[in-house]
Write a protein that holds these residues in place. Structure first.
Motif, short mmCIF file in Angstrom:
data_model
loop_
_atom_site.label_atom_id
_atom_site.label_comp_id
_atom_site.label_asym_id
_atom_site.label_seq_id
_atom_site.Cartn_x
_atom_site.Cartn_y
_atom_site.Cartn_z
N ILE A 189 0.79 -1.71 0.11
CA ILE A 189 -0.05 0.32 0.25
C ILE A 189 1.09 1.53 0.02
CG2 ILE A 189 -1.55 1.12 1.57
CD1 ILE A 189 -2.42 -1.61 2.89
N TYR A 193 -0.53 11.12 2.35
CA TYR A 193 -1.19 12.02 3.78
C TYR A 193 -1.02 13.37 3.90
CZ TYR A 193 0.04 7.48 6.98
OH TYR A 193 -0.43 6.25 7.17
N LEU A 199 -3.93 7.51 11.17
CA LEU A 199 -4.19 6.53 11.20
C LEU A 199 -4.52 5.94 12.00
CD1 LEU A 199 -4.26 4.48 8.93
CD2 LEU A 199 -1.80 4.23 9.18
N HIS A 202 -4.15 -0.19 14.90
CA HIS A 202 -4.43 -1.29 13.83
C HIS A 202 -3.87 -2.07 13.79
CE1 HIS A 202 -2.57 1.03 10.95
NE2 HIS A 202 -2.58 -0.35 10.04
N ASP A 204 -1.89 -5.62 11.24
CA ASP A 204 -2.25 -6.28 9.52
C ASP A 204 -1.88 -7.30 9.85
OD1 ASP A 204 -2.18 -3.39 8.47
OD2 ASP A 204 0.03 -2.42 9.24
N SER A 216 8.22 -0.81 5.90
CA SER A 216 7.54 0.18 6.14
C SER A 216 8.62 1.44 6.12
CB SER A 216 6.60 0.64 6.66
OG SER A 216 5.91 1.83 7.01
N PHE A 225 4.54 8.17 15.36
CA PHE A 225 4.23 7.18 14.67
C PHE A 225 3.73 6.41 16.37
CE2 PHE A 225 4.75 2.70 13.43
CZ PHE A 225 3.98 2.07 13.09
N LEU A 243 8.49 9.67 12.70
CA LEU A 243 9.43 8.96 10.86
C LEU A 243 9.73 9.90 10.95
CD1 LEU A 243 7.00 5.70 10.77
CD2 LEU A 243 9.33 5.85 12.29
N VAL A 262 -0.62 6.19 13.04
CA VAL A 262 -0.29 7.74 12.46
C VAL A 262 -1.10 8.48 13.12
CG1 VAL A 262 1.13 8.99 11.14
CG2 VAL A 262 0.88 6.47 10.55
N ARG A 279 3.67 13.98 2.82
CA ARG A 279 3.83 12.43 3.61
C ARG A 279 3.41 11.45 2.42
NH1 ARG A 279 3.42 8.81 8.11
NH2 ARG A 279 5.46 7.50 7.71
N ASN A 281 3.78 6.96 2.43
CA ASN A 281 4.25 6.05 2.90
C ASN A 281 3.98 4.38 2.09
OD1 ASN A 281 3.12 3.61 5.12
ND2 ASN A 281 4.62 4.26 5.71
N ARG A 285 4.02 -6.44 2.13
CA ARG A 285 4.02 -7.34 2.42
C ARG A 285 4.07 -8.17 1.73
NH1 ARG A 285 -0.64 -4.75 4.35
NH2 ARG A 285 -0.43 -2.73 5.87
O1 AKG Z 1 2.42 5.51 7.46
C1 AKG Z 1 2.51 4.86 8.38
O2 AKG Z 1 3.56 4.84 9.01
C2 AKG Z 1 2.37 3.79 7.98
C3 AKG Z 1 1.20 2.85 7.40
C4 AKG Z 1 0.49 1.92 7.61
O3 AKG Z 1 0.93 1.04 9.29
C5 AKG Z 1 -0.62 0.87 7.35
O4 AKG Z 1 -0.50 1.09 6.07
O5 AKG Z 1 -1.25 -0.64 7.17
#
Ligand code: AKG
Ligand code: FE2
Length: 288
Positions: A189, A193, A199, A202, A204, A216, A225, A243, A262, A279, A281, A285
């Motif tokens: 992904i 941002y 965010l 959660h 993953d 990441s 973070f 970060l 985040v 930003r 990210n 995975r």
């Molecule tokens: O933006 C981030 O540093 C984390 C993103 C994240 O945790 C995710 O995409 O599952």
């Protein structure tokens, strides 16, 4: 009423959402790592790592600082397996990486079979300002939280393959069990941002393989973070870490399934012309 674990995560997220340089909330900035030795331990560099022949002909490798300049920090107050390698790209390639994910990647959506929250046909500045995510490789369904494993076209951008190869190789020098440091990129992904984005907490966990690490990469403005335990009832502390541009997070071992969020994007210090997206990210995975 929500239980106390729920409350702690909710309150901590809110506190950091409202963080300002004047607030006295703790925040770990590894550019000043010597101040945070109770939280992160810098790992010793292995001596024979400076000129790896495997990546000698890899153009992308020239975008990265030489291995002997990589600084790797391991979280010691929290779940095992959480690492940050700070500022892995050379200064003069950072804008290039931001631009690649912000401007170029969306235009390769057909070849790379990308999905996004917006239509990637006929992109312009206005539509691009609404870009929030792109997925590549196996696509994740955000509602059902499952991957479409019957997908016919599974493509991984070259830069992502190169990044994973380079980082996995570096990690193999530092982590004894190679199975938890090598990532075969199969899904990802790209998160976009704005100043006000956040965010929520959660985990993953949609991937079938939870032993492979997750990588990441942060690009552009710094972000707060938060990393906690595997459940909100766990006794692990919630660790707040900044970060910065081109920091690489590795979530492996116990931390692979840690709750994280985040809550805040900090105003840009250096970026010049990226519209409202401050930003990017890149979250990579292994599915199988
Ligand atoms: O933006 C981030 O540093 C984390 C993103 C994240 O945790 C995710 O995409 O599952
Ligand atoms: Fe995540």
């Amino acid at each position: 009423m929500a239980d106390s674990g729920e409350e702690i995560y909710k309150t901590t997220f809110k506190l950091y959402r409202n963080w300002s340089p004047k607030s006295d909330l703790p925040l770990i900035d590894l550019r000043y790592a010597e101040n945070y030795e109770n939280f992160f331990q810098q790992l010793e560099q292995s001596s024979d790592i400076s000129s790896p022949s495997v990546v000698a002909n890899c153009e992308t490798f020239t975008h990265f600082k030489p291995f002997d300049q990589w600084k790797i920090y391991k979280l010691i107050k929290g779940l095992d397996g959480f690492f940050i390698i700070t500022g892995i790209l050379k200064e003069n390639f950072r804008q290039d990486w931001f631009d690649y994910f912000h401007d170029q990647l969306p235009s390769y959506h057909e070849e790379l079979n990308l999905k996004s929250n917006i239509s990637l046909n006929d992109l312009n500045e206005k539509s691009k300002s609404k870009l929030r995510w792109i997925t590549f490789g196996y696509h994740h369904d955000w509602n059902s939280k499952v991957y479409d494993l019957n997908q016919k076209t599974v493509r991984i951008p070259d830069r992502i393959n190169d990044l994973c190869r380079i980082v996995s190789m570096f990690m193999n020098f530092h982590i004894s069990s190679s199975s938890s440091s090598t990532l075969k990129p199969e899904a990802g992904i790209v998160n976009y941002y704005t100043q006000n984005s956040s965010l929520c907490f959660h985990t993953d966990h949609s991937e079938l393989n939870h032993h492979a690490p997750l990588f990441s990469l942060s690009l552009g403005s710094s972000a707060i973070f938060l990393i906690g335990g595997q459940t909100k009832q766990s006794s692990q502390p919630i660790v707040p870490v900044l970060l910065n541009d081109s920091d690489l997070v590795i979530m492996s071992n116990e931390s692979r399934l840690a709750l994280h969020s985040v809550p805040k994007i900090l105003p840009s210090e250096t970026l010049v012309k990226n519209g409202n997206i401050l930003r990017v990210n890149v979250n990579i995975r292994q599915v199988f």
